[in-house]
Scaffold this active site. Structure first.
Site, short mmCIF file in Angstrom:
data_model
loop_
_atom_site.label_atom_id
_atom_site.label_comp_id
_atom_site.label_asym_id
_atom_site.label_seq_id
_atom_site.Cartn_x
_atom_site.Cartn_y
_atom_site.Cartn_z
CG MET A 118 -2.68 21.71 68.08
SD MET A 118 -1.77 20.29 68.71
CE MET A 118 -2.87 19.66 69.93
CG HIS A 166 -13.38 24.66 71.60
ND1 HIS A 166 -12.96 25.76 72.30
CD2 HIS A 166 -12.43 23.72 71.79
CE1 HIS A 166 -11.82 25.50 72.90
NE2 HIS A 166 -11.45 24.27 72.59
CD GLU A 167 -18.61 30.25 70.67
OE1 GLU A 167 -18.19 31.35 71.06
OE2 GLU A 167 -19.17 30.09 69.57
N GLY A 168 -13.86 28.56 72.59
CA GLY A 168 -12.62 29.07 73.20
C GLY A 168 -11.70 29.64 72.12
CG HIS A 169 -9.86 27.04 69.25
ND1 HIS A 169 -10.53 25.84 69.37
CD2 HIS A 169 -8.56 26.77 69.55
CE1 HIS A 169 -9.68 24.89 69.72
NE2 HIS A 169 -8.48 25.43 69.85
CD GLN A 214 1.48 20.41 70.80
OE1 GLN A 214 1.96 21.29 70.09
NE2 GLN A 214 0.47 20.66 71.62
CE LYS A 218 -8.77 23.51 77.78
NZ LYS A 218 -7.72 22.48 77.90
CG ASP A 219 -3.98 24.49 76.99
OD1 ASP A 219 -4.12 23.41 77.56
OD2 ASP A 219 -4.61 24.79 75.96
CD GLN A 237 -0.06 25.71 74.81
OE1 GLN A 237 0.14 24.56 74.49
NE2 GLN A 237 -1.10 26.40 74.34
#
Ligand code: PAF
Length: 282
Positions: A28, A32-35, A59, A150-151, A154
């Site tokens: 979305m 950030h570094e996660g993506h 959502q 983290k999700d 999901q």
């Protein structure tokens, strides 16, 4: 790197790929570094990498932060370019939901996994997530798709949807990326003041300690109480609203208890700090 907004352009791009492998990272935005860790893994494992940036209205409930959700598109595109993404798909809502949100056919997530944790405080959220992910999967037709753990709820629901609908897509979950303080990276962290970030980081430390306590033989009830007392009472529930703090089976999300203690488990937490809702798990 190409950027396209329409399904037609996406189709044209895909036609040139001729069977080469596609790694897909649905997002979305507000990357950030996660993506970026998902994109890097996709880059390693596939010939082509497609990222989607779409703030999915389906959502969000009416009381949530849809209109305020960060949309730094230019910055996101620069980051994708630096990571050698091949195509970024940035549809507008009318492209994904041409007849609006009311007339759409929706996916019903598996109840056993969706009707707990975030599914309780965010009714309809996972219907919206699975519906858009299925639509994006059908448009992109990737070989592999990448999601952050983290999700976690999901991630499990998407994995089960892929199995239940016999989709030929490998779902890859990537570890949570954290700040040095332990705070899990999230696009919503930018809403937090330094003080609130510290509170959130401390909560993660408590989760870690609670997890270790359970592993060292302390009862789940006592360990959850330890986390609550050590941190939540310290900061006061006035500042921090606890949505849930639960130990659950990592595969089925059934409540974890002394009777199924040989099964891998996770501790899940969701809090609200002011208007910002944060989730984490260990
Ligand atoms: O995790 C997210 O960013 C979103 O839920 C997803 C998977 C891109 C669907 O909108």
């Amino acid at each position: 790197m190409q950027v396209c907004q329409s399904k037609e352009q996406l189709k044209d791009f895909k036609q040139e790929l001729k069977g080469q492998s596609i790694g897909f990272v649905p997002t979305m935005g507000a990357l950030h570094e996660g993506h970026l860790s998902l994109i890097r893994e996709a880059r390693k494992q596939n010939d082509f990498v497609i990222v989607s940036i779409f703030v999915n209205p389906l959502q969000f409930s009416p009381s949530e932060d849809l209109s305020k959700y960060p949309r730094p598109l230019e910055k996101d595109l620069d980051l994708c370019k630096k990571e050698n993404v091949d195509l970024v798909f940035t549809p507008i809502p009318e492209e994904i939901y041409p007849e609006g949100l009311d007339k759409i056919t929706k996916v019903i997530p598996r109840k056993s996994i969706s009707e707990c944790l975030c599914g309780i405080s965010r009714p309809g959220h996972f219907d919206g997530v699975l519906t858009v992910v299925l639509k994006l999967f059908n448009l992109v037709q990737p070989h592999r798709a990448y999601f952050g753990l983290k999700d976690y709820q999901q991630f499990l629901l998407i994995k089960r949807m892929v199995e239940d609908f016999n989709l030929n897509i490998e779902i890859i979950g990537m570890p949570i990326i954290r700040e040095l303080s332990g705070l899990a990276l999230s696009s919503r962290n930018q809403y937090l003041t330094e003080n609130k970030k510290q509170i959130a980081a401390n909560l993660f430390q408590s989760l870690k300690e609670g997890h270790e306590l359970i592993n060292s033989g302390k009862s789940i009830g006592e360990s959850l109480l330890f986390i609550r007392e050590k941190y939540l009472s310290k900061f006061g529930l006035a500042k921090l609203e606890l949505d849930y703090l639960e130990a659950r089976n990592a595969d089925t999300l059934e409540i974890y208890n002394a009777y199924n203690a040989d099964i891998p488990f996770k501790l899940f937490v969701a809090i609200k700090l002011g208007n910002t809702r944060l989730i984490d798990n260990v």
